[in-house]
Design a protein around this motif. Structure first.
Motif, mmCIF file in Angstrom:
data_model
loop_
_atom_site.group_PDB
_atom_site.id
_atom_site.type_symbol
_atom_site.label_atom_id
_atom_site.label_comp_id
_atom_site.label_asym_id
_atom_site.label_seq_id
_atom_site.Cartn_x
_atom_site.Cartn_y
_atom_site.Cartn_z
ATOM 1 N N GLN A 299 90.215 43.345 7.664
ATOM 2 C CA GLN A 299 89.737 43.422 9.064
ATOM 3 C C GLN A 299 90.115 44.791 9.617
ATOM 4 O OE1 GLN A 299 91.998 39.869 9.792
ATOM 5 N NE2 GLN A 299 90.242 38.881 10.694
ATOM 6 N N THR A 300 89.262 45.782 9.399
ATOM 7 C CA THR A 300 89.632 47.145 9.811
ATOM 8 C C THR A 300 88.658 47.709 10.843
ATOM 9 O OG1 THR A 300 88.345 48.107 8.019
ATOM 10 C CG2 THR A 300 90.647 47.652 7.557
ATOM 11 N N MET A 301 87.730 46.911 11.333
ATOM 12 C CA MET A 301 86.750 47.356 12.341
ATOM 13 C C MET A 301 86.039 48.648 11.880
ATOM 14 S SD MET A 301 89.221 45.480 13.539
ATOM 15 C CE MET A 301 90.138 44.717 14.827
ATOM 16 N N GLY A 302 85.769 48.730 10.588
ATOM 17 C CA GLY A 302 85.036 49.891 10.057
ATOM 18 C C GLY A 302 85.860 51.152 9.879
ATOM 19 N N LYS A 303 87.170 51.088 10.116
ATOM 20 C CA LYS A 303 88.022 52.283 9.971
ATOM 21 C C LYS A 303 88.525 52.409 8.529
ATOM 22 C CE LYS A 303 88.393 53.393 14.479
ATOM 23 N NZ LYS A 303 87.140 52.884 14.993
ATOM 24 N N THR A 304 88.803 53.654 8.112
ATOM 25 C CA THR A 304 89.267 53.895 6.736
ATOM 26 C C THR A 304 90.759 53.633 6.619
ATOM 27 O OG1 THR A 304 87.621 55.652 6.627
ATOM 28 C CG2 THR A 304 89.277 55.653 4.897
ATOM 29 N N ILE A 305 91.152 52.991 5.521
ATOM 30 C CA ILE A 305 92.578 52.797 5.231
ATOM 31 C C ILE A 305 93.009 53.939 4.334
ATOM 32 C CG2 ILE A 305 94.298 51.266 4.234
ATOM 33 C CD1 ILE A 305 92.389 48.954 4.731
ATOM 34 N N GLU A 306 94.042 54.684 4.744
ATOM 35 C CA GLU A 306 94.484 55.840 3.939
ATOM 36 C C GLU A 306 95.988 55.789 3.705
ATOM 37 O OE1 GLU A 306 94.548 59.136 7.438
ATOM 38 O OE2 GLU A 306 92.576 58.520 6.754
ATOM 39 N N GLY A 307 96.441 56.714 2.853
ATOM 40 C CA GLY A 307 97.881 56.789 2.549
ATOM 41 C C GLY A 307 98.411 55.515 1.923
ATOM 42 N N VAL A 308 97.572 54.852 1.117
ATOM 43 C CA VAL A 308 97.976 53.560 0.541
ATOM 44 C C VAL A 308 98.890 53.788 -0.668
ATOM 45 C CG1 VAL A 308 97.159 51.391 -0.466
ATOM 46 C CG2 VAL A 308 95.785 52.545 1.270
ATOM 47 N N THR A 309 100.056 53.141 -0.659
ATOM 48 C CA THR A 309 100.927 53.144 -1.844
ATOM 49 C C THR A 309 101.341 51.703 -2.125
ATOM 50 O OG1 THR A 309 102.931 53.498 -0.540
ATOM 51 C CG2 THR A 309 101.877 55.467 -1.415
ATOM 52 N N VAL A 310 101.446 51.397 -3.419
ATOM 53 C CA VAL A 310 101.824 50.052 -3.856
ATOM 54 C C VAL A 310 103.104 50.177 -4.675
ATOM 55 C CG1 VAL A 310 101.122 48.081 -5.268
ATOM 56 C CG2 VAL A 310 99.410 49.311 -3.930
ATOM 57 N N ALA A 311 104.088 49.336 -4.393
ATOM 58 C CA ALA A 311 105.338 49.357 -5.175
ATOM 59 C C ALA A 311 105.679 47.922 -5.548
ATOM 60 C CB ALA A 311 106.464 49.978 -4.369
ATOM 61 N N SER A 312 106.169 47.754 -6.781
ATOM 62 C CA SER A 312 106.528 46.411 -7.219
ATOM 63 C C SER A 312 107.721 46.479 -8.165
ATOM 64 C CB SER A 312 105.327 45.771 -7.922
ATOM 65 O OG SER A 312 105.634 44.453 -8.272
ATOM 66 N N GLN A 313 108.695 45.621 -7.885
ATOM 67 C CA GLN A 313 109.886 45.537 -8.736
ATOM 68 C C GLN A 313 109.584 44.530 -9.851
ATOM 69 O OE1 GLN A 313 113.150 47.141 -8.253
ATOM 70 N NE2 GLN A 313 113.220 46.419 -10.352
ATOM 71 N N MET A 314 109.427 45.021 -11.096
ATOM 72 C CA MET A 314 109.060 44.144 -12.210
ATOM 73 C C MET A 314 110.293 43.387 -12.729
ATOM 74 S SD MET A 314 105.960 44.806 -12.052
ATOM 75 C CE MET A 314 105.281 43.852 -13.394
ATOM 76 N N PRO A 315 110.076 42.235 -13.392
ATOM 77 C CA PRO A 315 111.217 41.484 -13.943
ATOM 78 C C PRO A 315 111.950 42.276 -15.027
ATOM 79 C CG PRO A 315 109.202 40.157 -13.922
ATOM 80 C CD PRO A 315 108.796 41.534 -13.587
ATOM 81 N N ARG A 316 113.200 41.877 -15.275
ATOM 82 C CA ARG A 316 114.041 42.606 -16.231
ATOM 83 C C ARG A 316 113.457 42.619 -17.639
ATOM 84 N NH1 ARG A 316 119.166 40.806 -13.733
ATOM 85 N NH2 ARG A 316 119.106 38.984 -15.080
ATOM 86 N N GLY A 317 112.696 41.560 -17.994
ATOM 87 C CA GLY A 317 112.166 41.451 -19.352
ATOM 88 C C GLY A 317 111.049 42.424 -19.677
ATOM 89 N N VAL A 318 110.523 43.139 -18.664
ATOM 90 C CA VAL A 318 109.418 44.087 -18.907
ATOM 91 C C VAL A 318 110.013 45.397 -19.441
ATOM 92 C CG1 VAL A 318 107.525 45.369 -17.827
ATOM 93 C CG2 VAL A 318 108.025 43.047 -17.075
ATOM 94 N N LEU A 319 109.639 45.745 -20.675
ATOM 95 C CA LEU A 319 110.175 46.982 -21.279
ATOM 96 C C LEU A 319 109.354 48.191 -20.877
ATOM 97 C CD1 LEU A 319 110.890 45.682 -24.898
ATOM 98 C CD2 LEU A 319 112.505 45.942 -23.030
ATOM 99 N N ASN A 320 108.020 48.030 -20.902
ATOM 100 C CA ASN A 320 107.148 49.157 -20.552
ATOM 101 C C ASN A 320 105.796 48.624 -20.086
ATOM 102 O OD1 ASN A 320 106.422 51.785 -20.127
ATOM 103 N ND2 ASN A 320 107.241 52.489 -22.087
ATOM 104 N N MET A 321 105.006 49.495 -19.462
ATOM 105 C CA MET A 321 103.686 49.098 -18.972
ATOM 106 C C MET A 321 102.661 50.145 -19.369
ATOM 107 S SD MET A 321 104.662 47.679 -15.174
ATOM 108 C CE MET A 321 103.283 46.586 -14.991
ATOM 109 N N SER A 322 101.526 49.695 -19.857
ATOM 110 C CA SER A 322 100.439 50.612 -20.223
ATOM 111 C C SER A 322 99.270 50.305 -19.292
ATOM 112 C CB SER A 322 100.058 50.383 -21.685
ATOM 113 O OG SER A 322 98.884 51.088 -21.959
#
Length: 418
Positions: A299-322
């Motif tokens: 619901q942005t009334m036609g306005k642009t969303i900018e400066g978007v960053t996503v961060a996520s703390q992965m579980p300990r069992g994750v060794l690497n991500m491709s």
């Protein structure tokens, strides 16, 4: 009232202290350090810490803890508000409030703190008044003071301190008369994995930059003032007029100030401007997992969303991500298990996505819960609550000022559960 003030950096060093009544030993901060160790994040340190003989009240801003030491019981919000004033004053004087800047201007810092509190009680907390008492540092003034041995202390009493409008100095003159208002809203939300909103609320502020000659009297009215709850005003606002007519009437301070802050609670059905589609799966007894997220506007009334960053703390069992992003750049730290994706702008025609596989520890059991996704974003020229300024009028002066109003929405603590 306030006995002492300690400034502590994020690594736990006291880099500045000021005492107004009697000198309080630094060892009192040990109670604060204990609380700091127990808190997982700096923001989670309790604002009020009782000790056998004192109370420690603190605020955390610009990676610095401002810790006030109190010996008798006082309203805690009174002290916390004063500490916020101290931070705002430093920011106004030096442009930024950081440890190196405070150390570089330590003489001015002590002079300002001496004026802000008199024997432990707040005295001059308005920037206008302080700038007449203690001149802000400039390169030229610093050089002259070094050669002549003089200080930044003004040679006469400020005129505003003695008037009925103590936040505004008298005899202000500008060639360009202008008044700008920024309506900034921060949205805090928790979204569950089906996309339903668990909690959502908006913290909003109206920041002003007013450079007007003389003694102008302004009124600001809104299209929908009933939206605002829990409103906190600058002392210049006439509260009776707001209560009866829902109009802001005020003689503004000179320069930058916060006119009001407000809160829009979940009862008003806060609009959520972004959504996240996610498919994160871990399989039992498999060393691979799937990771897929897509971010889009809601619901942005036609306005642009900018400066978007996503961060996520992965579980300990994750060794690497491709992973492969359709736009922007991403990083995964195998030590802290933190995934960061710098998305940039969202194009509604081609939604940004991040897809790929996760390498999991062999033989480890499936994680108890899926990771949460934290978002940051900005939307220019939109107040997500729907708040709109109707008009701004000026009385008491003959000239016509230039007026401007800007809106911005940004993410506060915006979390999506997967």
């Amino acid at each position: 009232m306030i006995h002492s003030l300690f400034l502590i950096n994020s690594s736990g060093d006291i880099f500045l202290e000021k005492h107004w009544k009697s000198v309080v030993s630094r060892s009192v901060c040990d109670y604060f350090f204990e609380a700091q160790e127990r808190a997982t994040e700096a923001e989670n340190v309790p604002p009020v810490i009782p000790t056998p003989h004192h109370y420690l009240l603190s605020v955390y801003r610009h990676k610095i803890f401002f810790v006030a030491v109190i010996q008798t019981e006082v309203p805690p919000l009174f002290v916390i508000e004063f500490l916020h004033r101290v931070v705002d004053t430093f920011q106004d004087y030096f442009g930024v409030c950081s440890e190196p800047v405070i150390k570089d201007n330590v003489v001015v810092v002590y002079e300002v703190l001496e004026e802000m509190l008199d024997n432990g009680f707040p005295l001059a907390t308005e920037s206008n008044i302080l700038k007449e008492l203690i001149k802000p540092p400039t390169i030229l003034r610093t050089v002259v003071n070094t050669i002549t041995g003089s200080t930044n202390v003004g040679d006469q009493l400020p005129t505003g301190q003695l008037s009925v409008v103590p936040w505004r100095r008298t005899g202000v003159k500008y060639t360009n008369n202008e008044a700008y208002f920024d309506v900034i809203e921060e949205i805090d939300a928790i979204i569950d994995k089906s996309g339903s909103t668990i909690t959502a609320e908006i913290q909003g502020v109206i920041d002003a930059c007013v450079k007007l000659t003389g003694m102008p009297d302004l009124t600001l009215s809104f299209m929908n003032p009933r939206l605002l709850d829990d409103v906190s005003f600058h002392p210049c606002v006439r509260f009776k007029r707001w209560e009866s007519e829902r109009i802001l009437s005020f003689i503004p301070p000179d320069g930058n100030f916060r006119l009001l802050s407000y809160h829009v609670s979940a009862q008003n059905l806060v609009a959520i401007p972004v959504y996240v589609k996610h498919n994160i799966s871990f399989r039992d007894s498999s060393s691979l997992g799937r990771f897929e997220i897509t971010v889009g506007p809601k619901q942005t009334m036609g306005k642009t969303i900018e400066g978007v960053t996503v961060a996520s703390q992965m579980p300990r069992g994750v060794l690497n991500m491709s992973l492969t992003p359709s736009q922007g750049t991403h990083t995964f730290d195998p030590v802290t298990k933190m995934l960061s994706w710098d998305v940039g702008k969202i194009n509604p025609q081609k939604l940004p996505s991040l897809k790929g596989t996760m390498s999991l520890q062999a033989g480890a059991s499936k994680p108890d819960e899926n990771p949460t996704i934290n978002l940051q974003f900005k939307i220019q020229q939109l107040a997500i609550s729907g708040l709109k300024v109707n008009r701004l009028d000026m009385y008491g002066e003959k000239y016509k000022p230039f007026k401007g109003i800007k809106y911005m929405t940004k993410a506060g603590k915006f979390q999506v559960r997967t």
